[in-house]
Design an enzyme around this catalytic site. Sequence first.
Site, PDB file in Angstrom:
ATOM      1  N   GLU A  43       0.868  -1.165   0.000  1.00 14.73           N
ATOM      2  CA  GLU A  43       0.000   0.000   0.000  1.00 14.73           C
ATOM      3  C   GLU A  43       0.911   1.224   0.000  1.00 14.73           C
ATOM      4  O   GLU A  43       1.801   1.330   0.841  1.00 14.73           O
ATOM      5  CB  GLU A  43      -0.886   0.002   1.255  1.00 14.73           C
ATOM      6  CG  GLU A  43      -1.865   1.151   1.200  1.00 14.73           C
ATOM      7  CD  GLU A  43      -2.699   1.320   2.465  1.00 14.73           C
ATOM      8  OE1 GLU A  43      -2.627   0.487   3.371  1.00 14.73           O
ATOM      9  OE2 GLU A  43      -3.405   2.342   2.515  1.00 14.73           O
ATOM     10  N   ARG A 269       5.619 -12.702   9.662  1.00 15.62           N
ATOM     11  CA  ARG A 269       6.276 -11.461   9.278  1.00 15.62           C
ATOM     12  C   ARG A 269       7.606 -11.360   9.987  1.00 15.62           C
ATOM     13  O   ARG A 269       7.861 -12.020  10.980  1.00 15.62           O
ATOM     14  CB  ARG A 269       5.387 -10.255   9.555  1.00 15.62           C
ATOM     15  CG  ARG A 269       5.021 -10.021  10.990  1.00 15.62           C
ATOM     16  CD  ARG A 269       3.880  -9.009  11.121  1.00 15.62           C
ATOM     17  NE  ARG A 269       4.304  -7.647  10.827  1.00 15.62           N
ATOM     18  CZ  ARG A 269       3.773  -6.891   9.863  1.00 15.62           C
ATOM     19  NH1 ARG A 269       2.807  -7.359   9.114  1.00 15.62           N
ATOM     20  NH2 ARG A 269       4.180  -5.680   9.668  1.00 15.62           N
ATOM     21  N   LYS A 279       4.620   1.064   9.095  1.00 18.02           N
ATOM     22  CA  LYS A 279       4.744   2.332   8.360  1.00 18.02           C
ATOM     23  C   LYS A 279       4.117   3.474   9.138  1.00 18.02           C
ATOM     24  O   LYS A 279       4.612   4.592   9.109  1.00 18.02           O
ATOM     25  CB  LYS A 279       4.095   2.187   6.981  1.00 18.02           C
ATOM     26  CG  LYS A 279       4.972   1.433   6.005  1.00 18.02           C
ATOM     27  CD  LYS A 279       4.296   1.297   4.656  1.00 18.02           C
ATOM     28  CE  LYS A 279       3.249   0.213   4.703  1.00 18.02           C
ATOM     29  NZ  LYS A 279       2.608  -0.022   3.415  1.00 18.02           N
TER      30      LYS A 279
HETATM   31  P1  ATP Z   1       3.066  -2.014   7.758  1.00 16.51           P
HETATM   32  O1  ATP Z   1       2.410  -2.595   8.966  1.00 16.51           O
HETATM   33  O2  ATP Z   1       4.529  -1.806   7.923  1.00 16.51           O
HETATM   34  O3  ATP Z   1       2.360  -0.825   7.220  1.00 16.51           O
HETATM   35  P2  ATP Z   1       1.745  -3.552   5.837  1.00 16.51           P
HETATM   36  O4  ATP Z   1       1.589  -5.016   5.873  1.00 16.51           O
HETATM   37  O5  ATP Z   1       0.555  -2.727   6.177  1.00 16.51           O
HETATM   38  O6  ATP Z   1       2.997  -3.164   6.699  1.00 16.51           O
HETATM   39  P3  ATP Z   1       1.817  -3.355   3.018  1.00 16.51           P
HETATM   40  O7  ATP Z   1       2.231  -2.226   2.193  1.00 16.51           O
HETATM   41  O8  ATP Z   1       0.400  -3.761   3.012  1.00 16.51           O
HETATM   42  O9  ATP Z   1       2.304  -3.045   4.482  1.00 16.51           O
HETATM   43  O10 ATP Z   1       2.741  -4.619   2.752  1.00 16.51           O
HETATM   44  C1  ATP Z   1       3.058  -5.112   1.483  1.00 16.51           C
HETATM   45  C2  ATP Z   1       3.467  -6.555   1.633  1.00 16.51           C
HETATM   46  O11 ATP Z   1       4.596  -6.649   2.491  1.00 16.51           O
HETATM   47  C3  ATP Z   1       2.364  -7.366   2.250  1.00 16.51           C
HETATM   48  O12 ATP Z   1       2.215  -8.559   1.510  1.00 16.51           O
HETATM   49  C4  ATP Z   1       2.828  -7.627   3.644  1.00 16.51           C
HETATM   50  O13 ATP Z   1       2.367  -8.852   4.123  1.00 16.51           O
HETATM   51  C5  ATP Z   1       4.358  -7.612   3.489  1.00 16.51           C
HETATM   52  N1  ATP Z   1       4.991  -7.214   4.741  1.00 16.51           N
HETATM   53  C6  ATP Z   1       4.787  -6.069   5.426  1.00 16.51           C
HETATM   54  N2  ATP Z   1       5.492  -6.073   6.565  1.00 16.51           N
HETATM   55  C7  ATP Z   1       6.181  -7.252   6.604  1.00 16.51           C
HETATM   56  C8  ATP Z   1       7.083  -7.860   7.531  1.00 16.51           C
HETATM   57  N3  ATP Z   1       7.445  -7.249   8.647  1.00 16.51           N
HETATM   58  N4  ATP Z   1       7.571  -9.073   7.218  1.00 16.51           N
HETATM   59  C9  ATP Z   1       7.226  -9.682   6.087  1.00 16.51           C
HETATM   60  N5  ATP Z   1       6.375  -9.182   5.177  1.00 16.51           N
HETATM   61  C10 ATP Z   1       5.853  -7.981   5.423  1.00 16.51           C
HETATM   62 MG    MG Z   2      -1.180  -2.282   5.700  1.00 15.56          MG
END
Ligand code: ATP
Ligand code: MG
Length: 570
Positions: A43, A269, A279
């Site tokens: 995102e 994760r 983020k």
């Molecule tokens: P954040 O909580 O940091 O905002 P998010 O999951 O909301 O992370 P996205 O932009 O939706 O962020 O993530 C894109 C991809 O990266 C998703 O498939 C998510 O599962 C993966 N991802 C995000 N954080 C991690 C992590 N700490 N370890 C492994 N994969 C991750």
């Molecule tokens: Mg997210």
Amino acid sequence: MSDHTERNSDSPEHTPRDFIRTIIAEDLESGKHKKLITRFPPEPNGYLHIGHAKSIVLNFGVARENGGITHLRFDDTNPVKESTEYTESIKEDVRWLGFDWGDRLHHASDYFDQLYAWAVHLIKEGKAYVDSLSAEEIREHRGTMTEPGKNSPYRKRSIEENLDLFERMRAGEFPDGAHVLRAKIDMAHPNISMRDPAIYRIRHISHHMSGDKWCIYPMYDFAHPLSDAIEKITHSLCTLEFENNRPLYNWFVENCPVPAVPRQIEFARLNLSFTIMSKRKLKLLVDDGHVDGWNDPRMPTLSGLRRRGYTPEAIRDFCERIGVAKRNSVVELAQLEFSLRDQLNREADRRMAVLNPLKVVITNYPEDQEEELDAVNNPENADAGSRKVPFSRELYLEREDFMEEPPKKFFRLAPGREVRLRYAYFITCTDVIKDENGEIVELHCTYDPATKGGDSPDGRKVKATLHWVSAKHAFDAEVRLYDHLFMNPDPEDVPEDKNFLHNLNPDSLNIIEHAKLEPSLSSSASGYRCQFERLGYFCVDSRYSEPGKPVFNRTVTLRDAWAKIQKQAK
Ligand code: ATP
Ligand code: MG
């Protein structure tokens, strides 16, 4: 690339190295899929961090190993938080990590027409309705983990009325929050995400891709699985927290006329000690000025790690080493540093720099004499050759390398003691010069000309080899040393009334304004990496450096804490 290049993870002589690769190997073997298609779906509401690297390396990695392809898709369903600054940084970071999505750049917003049509489809099937309760009331109706939810009074609206209202939501007739479109599933479902989740909401705001075309936007939980289906993603790899949403994702895919059915597989994760990986929280650090932007060298963002001096190879190596599993755990930050040292030790040239200079006069070295001494660039790499370093009567040594009254285990320079200067000579300290406050301002030493290059012809031994620079030839540079951004290995471990900011380390940045560097470093360009002997690996900062005036970031120290931890564990 043909479909079968590098297809080795499913051949009998290789056991796939994790459960995801096992599933993929089986699905290709059985002919369920001919071509593997994965995607990385960020995102665009912030910069990528090291956790995203795990997902990128996994998605692009399995596709590459199996002759498949990987899409980059921006899940851009929330225009309030998203921007092109973020999409651009994400593209740059994925490329920097060494991956290429080719012409497969997609956006959930590319599918807004299709998603709208499927929402209408659900209404026509009696599987979605417009709810006019307030957000607060919807929350109250939702129930809890132990109690079922209650139906909204609007749940019984007719298909015609729903179609009419939804059309008018789209046409902009209602303010934000007046109505939402909800899936009609089951308000008593044990899984709360199945209790008639919202699928469209009104938001009178421009979108960075679709502009003002829409004033209703699909919810992430609706757009995400359907975007995967539109792109015919075969294996939709995501983190464990989405396990709960899987039944909902399956419901959308089953109830809309999609062209393909992706298989969702969850993995743990990445969590790293001393590191925040959300983020939203990283944005708070940036917005409140706790760090110097998203690419501050202390940030766990890919742009921060890059500016700090991390290499894409080291990050990929780290991701491969930690592997993927089903159980959440915390990985030691030292393990990331291990992967970096491993590469830099092999590849980085050695240079000399003195961070905390103490002047040394070699009293028996002729005043007008200078010489150039041979210094090996990298003892780990014979091809790296050598360079000349200037030597003269006045030098700088590291203040910490001298003690007037050394304790037992201090083997470096002390009055009357002889040590080796790297690539140069043996020197012996004869005098300690102090100012009126008793501060040591200078040392007087003598050198032994017979020890040129640092070898003694008579087999005489010294217990320390020190780095140095010639005072006349050295140049002043700013050097930035970093410590963990958070003091606690678990930054979220705080007293009840505090948040993670409570654990910020006030000493995470230490700026040395006048370090003394060997002259060969003066022309180092931004991004240049080397080892300062005995001090660590350093990288020229991309933000504060100017031509001829490099600013160095310490990327990582030399001490290999992870190797030590592993040794102790044996
Ligand atoms: P954040 O909580 O940091 O905002 P998010 O999951 O909301 O992370 P996205 O932009 O939706 O962020 O993530 C894109 C991809 O990266 C998703 O498939 C998510 O599962 C993966 N991802 C995000 N954080 C991690 C992590 N700490 N370890 C492994 N994969 C991750
Ligand atoms: Mg997210």
